[in-house]
Design a protein around this motif. Structure first.
Motif, PDB file in Angstrom:
ATOM      1  N   SER A 224       0.830  -1.209   0.000  1.00 53.22           N
ATOM      2  CA  SER A 224       0.000   0.000   0.000  1.00 53.22           C
ATOM      3  C   SER A 224       0.858   1.248   0.000  1.00 53.22           C
ATOM      4  O   SER A 224       0.574   2.218  -0.721  1.00 53.22           O
ATOM      5  N   ALA A 225       1.930   1.253   0.794  1.00 53.30           N
ATOM      6  CA  ALA A 225       2.825   2.407   0.815  1.00 53.30           C
ATOM      7  C   ALA A 225       3.517   2.602  -0.527  1.00 53.30           C
ATOM      8  O   ALA A 225       3.615   3.728  -1.040  1.00 53.30           O
ATOM      9  N   HIS A 226       3.995   1.514  -1.121  1.00 54.89           N
ATOM     10  CA  HIS A 226       4.682   1.615  -2.404  1.00 54.89           C
ATOM     11  C   HIS A 226       3.739   2.111  -3.504  1.00 54.89           C
ATOM     12  O   HIS A 226       4.134   2.939  -4.337  1.00 54.89           O
ATOM     13  N   LEU A 227       2.521   1.621  -3.526  1.00 54.99           N
ATOM     14  CA  LEU A 227       1.567   2.071  -4.543  1.00 54.99           C
ATOM     15  C   LEU A 227       1.227   3.547  -4.357  1.00 54.99           C
ATOM     16  O   LEU A 227       1.025   4.269  -5.339  1.00 54.99           O
ATOM     17  N   ALA A 228       1.158   3.998  -3.112  1.00 58.47           N
ATOM     18  CA  ALA A 228       0.860   5.410  -2.859  1.00 58.47           C
ATOM     19  C   ALA A 228       1.966   6.303  -3.417  1.00 58.47           C
ATOM     20  O   ALA A 228       1.695   7.351  -4.022  1.00 58.47           O
ATOM     21  N   TYR A 229       3.208   5.900  -3.235  1.00 53.83           N
ATOM     22  CA  TYR A 229       4.317   6.692  -3.774  1.00 53.83           C
ATOM     23  C   TYR A 229       4.356   6.642  -5.296  1.00 53.83           C
ATOM     24  O   TYR A 229       4.603   7.654  -5.957  1.00 53.83           O
ATOM     25  N   LEU A 230       4.121   5.468  -5.871  1.00 46.97           N
ATOM     26  CA  LEU A 230       4.203   5.335  -7.325  1.00 46.97           C
ATOM     27  C   LEU A 230       3.123   6.135  -8.043  1.00 46.97           C
ATOM     28  O   LEU A 230       3.320   6.579  -9.175  1.00 46.97           O
ATOM     29  N   THR A 231       1.974   6.298  -7.411  1.00 46.07           N
ATOM     30  CA  THR A 231       0.865   7.003  -8.049  1.00 46.07           C
ATOM     31  C   THR A 231       0.761   8.452  -7.617  1.00 46.07           C
ATOM     32  O   THR A 231      -0.193   9.133  -7.988  1.00 46.07           O
ATOM     33  N   HIS A 232       1.734   8.925  -6.852  1.00 44.24           N
ATOM     34  CA  HIS A 232       1.663  10.307  -6.360  1.00 44.24           C
ATOM     35  C   HIS A 232       2.198  11.258  -7.413  1.00 44.24           C
ATOM     36  O   HIS A 232       3.344  11.142  -7.847  1.00 44.24           O
ATOM     37  N   ARG A 233       1.390  12.211  -7.855  1.00 40.30           N
ATOM     38  CA  ARG A 233       1.761  13.095  -8.951  1.00 40.30           C
ATOM     39  C   ARG A 233       2.494  14.341  -8.479  1.00 40.30           C
ATOM     40  O   ARG A 233       3.283  14.906  -9.207  1.00 40.30           O
ATOM     41  N   ASN A 234       2.210  14.821  -7.266  1.00 35.15           N
ATOM     42  CA  ASN A 234       2.859  16.030  -6.764  1.00 35.15           C
ATOM     43  C   ASN A 234       4.195  15.647  -6.138  1.00 35.15           C
ATOM     44  O   ASN A 234       4.285  15.383  -4.953  1.00 35.15           O
ATOM     45  N   ARG A 235       5.234  15.637  -6.964  1.00 39.28           N
ATOM     46  CA  ARG A 235       6.521  15.147  -6.504  1.00 39.28           C
ATOM     47  C   ARG A 235       7.159  16.097  -5.508  1.00 39.28           C
ATOM     48  O   ARG A 235       6.735  17.229  -5.321  1.00 39.28           O
ATOM     49  N   TRP A 236       8.224  15.595  -4.885  1.00 35.80           N
ATOM     50  CA  TRP A 236       8.875  16.277  -3.767  1.00 35.80           C
ATOM     51  C   TRP A 236       9.253  17.721  -4.130  1.00 35.80           C
ATOM     52  O   TRP A 236       9.845  17.990  -5.160  1.00 35.80           O
ATOM     53  N   GLY A 237       8.929  18.615  -3.201  1.00 40.35           N
ATOM     54  CA  GLY A 237       9.345  20.005  -3.347  1.00 40.35           C
ATOM     55  C   GLY A 237       8.457  20.831  -4.253  1.00 40.35           C
ATOM     56  O   GLY A 237       8.620  22.037  -4.346  1.00 40.35           O
ATOM     57  N   ARG A 238       7.502  20.214  -4.930  1.00 37.82           N
ATOM     58  CA  ARG A 238       6.614  20.959  -5.816  1.00 37.82           C
ATOM     59  C   ARG A 238       5.321  21.289  -5.093  1.00 37.82           C
ATOM     60  O   ARG A 238       4.878  20.574  -4.210  1.00 37.82           O
ATOM     61  N   GLN A 239       4.713  22.371  -5.522  1.00 34.47           N
ATOM     62  CA  GLN A 239       3.424  22.708  -4.974  1.00 34.47           C
ATOM     63  C   GLN A 239       2.364  21.740  -5.501  1.00 34.47           C
ATOM     64  O   GLN A 239       2.495  21.218  -6.602  1.00 34.47           O
ATOM     65  N   PRO A 240       1.327  21.498  -4.725  1.00 35.57           N
ATOM     66  CA  PRO A 240       0.219  20.699  -5.266  1.00 35.57           C
ATOM     67  C   PRO A 240      -0.317  21.332  -6.547  1.00 35.57           C
ATOM     68  O   PRO A 240      -0.239  22.547  -6.748  1.00 35.57           O
ATOM     69  N   ARG A 241      -0.839  20.504  -7.421  1.00 29.94           N
ATOM     70  CA  ARG A 241      -1.260  20.961  -8.742  1.00 29.94           C
ATOM     71  C   ARG A 241      -2.273  22.097  -8.656  1.00 29.94           C
ATOM     72  O   ARG A 241      -2.231  23.031  -9.458  1.00 29.94           O
ATOM     73  N   LEU A 242      -3.178  22.061  -7.663  1.00 33.80           N
ATOM     74  CA  LEU A 242      -4.186  23.103  -7.547  1.00 33.80           C
ATOM     75  C   LEU A 242      -3.537  24.461  -7.305  1.00 33.80           C
ATOM     76  O   LEU A 242      -3.955  25.471  -7.868  1.00 33.80           O
ATOM     77  N   LEU A 243      -2.469  24.488  -6.476  1.00 33.43           N
ATOM     78  CA  LEU A 243      -1.799  25.750  -6.197  1.00 33.43           C
ATOM     79  C   LEU A 243      -0.992  26.230  -7.394  1.00 33.43           C
ATOM     80  O   LEU A 243      -0.878  27.432  -7.629  1.00 33.43           O
ATOM     81  N   ARG A 244      -0.397  25.305  -8.165  1.00 35.57           N
ATOM     82  CA  ARG A 244       0.390  25.694  -9.328  1.00 35.57           C
ATOM     83  C   ARG A 244      -0.481  26.342 -10.402  1.00 35.57           C
ATOM     84  O   ARG A 244      -0.004  27.167 -11.173  1.00 35.57           O
ATOM     85  N   GLU A 245      -1.749  25.992 -10.462  1.00 35.84           N
ATOM     86  CA  GLU A 245      -2.622  26.483 -11.518  1.00 35.84           C
ATOM     87  C   GLU A 245      -3.507  27.629 -11.053  1.00 35.84           C
ATOM     88  O   GLU A 245      -4.399  28.050 -11.769  1.00 35.84           O
ATOM     89  N   THR A 246      -3.267  28.122  -9.842  1.00 37.22           N
ATOM     90  CA  THR A 246      -4.092  29.172  -9.276  1.00 37.22           C
ATOM     91  C   THR A 246      -3.225  30.385  -8.967  1.00 37.22           C
ATOM     92  O   THR A 246      -2.120  30.251  -8.446  1.00 37.22           O
ATOM     93  N   SER A 247      -3.705  31.567  -9.319  1.00 32.97           N
ATOM     94  CA  SER A 247      -2.986  32.799  -9.014  1.00 32.97           C
ATOM     95  C   SER A 247      -3.965  33.840  -8.484  1.00 32.97           C
ATOM     96  O   SER A 247      -5.152  33.842  -8.836  1.00 32.97           O
ATOM     97  N   PHE A 248      -3.439  34.703  -7.612  1.00 34.08           N
ATOM     98  CA  PHE A 248      -4.247  35.762  -7.022  1.00 34.08           C
ATOM     99  C   PHE A 248      -3.629  37.113  -7.381  1.00 34.08           C
ATOM    100  O   PHE A 248      -2.402  37.244  -7.477  1.00 34.08           O
ATOM    101  N   SER A 249      -4.485  38.111  -7.579  1.00 26.56           N
ATOM    102  CA  SER A 249      -3.985  39.454  -7.894  1.00 26.56           C
ATOM    103  C   SER A 249      -4.963  40.490  -7.347  1.00 26.56           C
ATOM    104  O   SER A 249      -6.190  40.284  -7.381  1.00 26.56           O
TER     105      SER A 249
END
Length: 268
Positions: A224-249
């Motif tokens: 279960s732990a190995h599958l969680a890592y293999l399928t995790h898209r937000n790799r180390w040090g990166r912002q979650p995808r929702l934050l990368r695609e969102t901007s405020f002004s």
């Protein structure tokens, strides 16, 4: 006299230049653009065989543990009864909740090591996301197999013996500790897996599980732990995808007033 001297000088220069070897013009090699070629697969490089892939390497040991547990289940072999007899001879019949207390101890180790300032492989947000995903995979798979197998516990309390949920939980947490800190020191993982093994042993000492249950439980937790890592898209040090695609002004509202604009750029 002067003409004779000039004639001799020209003759010497001509003969000397004829005896000198010609120097080849070697063009300077253009340095490779490492920025562009760094992540490119070299031309002609052979692809890895399927059995050398990440999924196979990550699931090999857990698959062996689960397979062994299934083959040596109570109804298939007598090794479970032999192991239970040996454990009861070595340890007096006990009823302790110490295995419940150790269940999440590897997670406590994970938190303490992080608080001590040891840098983990992934940031805290991604670690929590991996833990949540691994827990969901483990709980769904373990309880589904429990219901389908209908294995009776050694003490006869119910028919939810195979596999051991306590063991799966402990080894899942230990596997995450090992993955997060193995680049710093292997001893973090050794400590976590020692705790998980103690949980498995206590489940047998408390007469709650057969040895096949705890072996398969360890496999389910690690997988279960190995599958969680293999399928995790937000790799180390990166912002979650929702934050990368969102901007405020900041924005100006006609009529007097300030506001905050939100821009979200969805990607496929």
């Amino acid at each position: 006299m002067l003409k004779s001297l000039l004639f001799r000088l020209v003759l010497v220069i001509s003969l000397g230049s004829a005896t000198l070897p010609a120097v080849a013009q070697v063009p300077l090699a253009t340095p490779a653009d490492t920025t562009l070629n760094k992540y490119q697969t070299p031309a002609g490089a052979a692809k890895k065989a399927w059995y050398k892939g990440k999924l196979v390497r990550a699931s090999l040991v857990p698959a062996l543990l689960i397979t062994y547990g299934a083959i040596t289940a109570q109804g298939n072999a007598g090794i479970n009864r032999e192991t239970r007899t040996f454990v009861r001879q070595q340890f007096r019949p006990v009823s302790t909740r110490f295995d419940d207390a150790l269940l999440l101890a590897p997670y406590a180790e994970l938190g303490l090591v992080a608080l001590a300032g040891v840098e983990s492989r992934s940031d805290r947000i991604n670690t929590l996301l991996v833990i949540a995903k691994a827990e969901a995979i483990m709980l769904a798979s373990v309880f589904a197999v429990k219901s389908l197998s209908g294995e009776t516990r050694p003490n006869g309390s119910d028919n939810l013996s195979f596999p051991s949920g306590h063991t799966a939980q402990a080894f899942l947490a230990a596997s995450i500790v090992h993955t997060e800190f193995r680049d710093k020191s292997q001893w973090y993982g050794v400590g976590a897996y020692t705790i998980a093994t103690s949980v498995a042993a206590l489940r047998m000492i408390n007469d709650k599980h057969w040895q096949s249950d705890v072996v398969a439980g360890a496999g389910f937790g690690i997988l279960s732990a190995h599958l969680a890592y293999l399928t995790h898209r937000n790799r180390w040090g990166r912002q979650p995808r929702l934050l990368r695609e969102t901007s405020f002004s900041p924005t100006y509202v006609p009529g007097g007033g300030m506001g905050l604009g939100l821009v979200w750029r969805p990607r496929r």
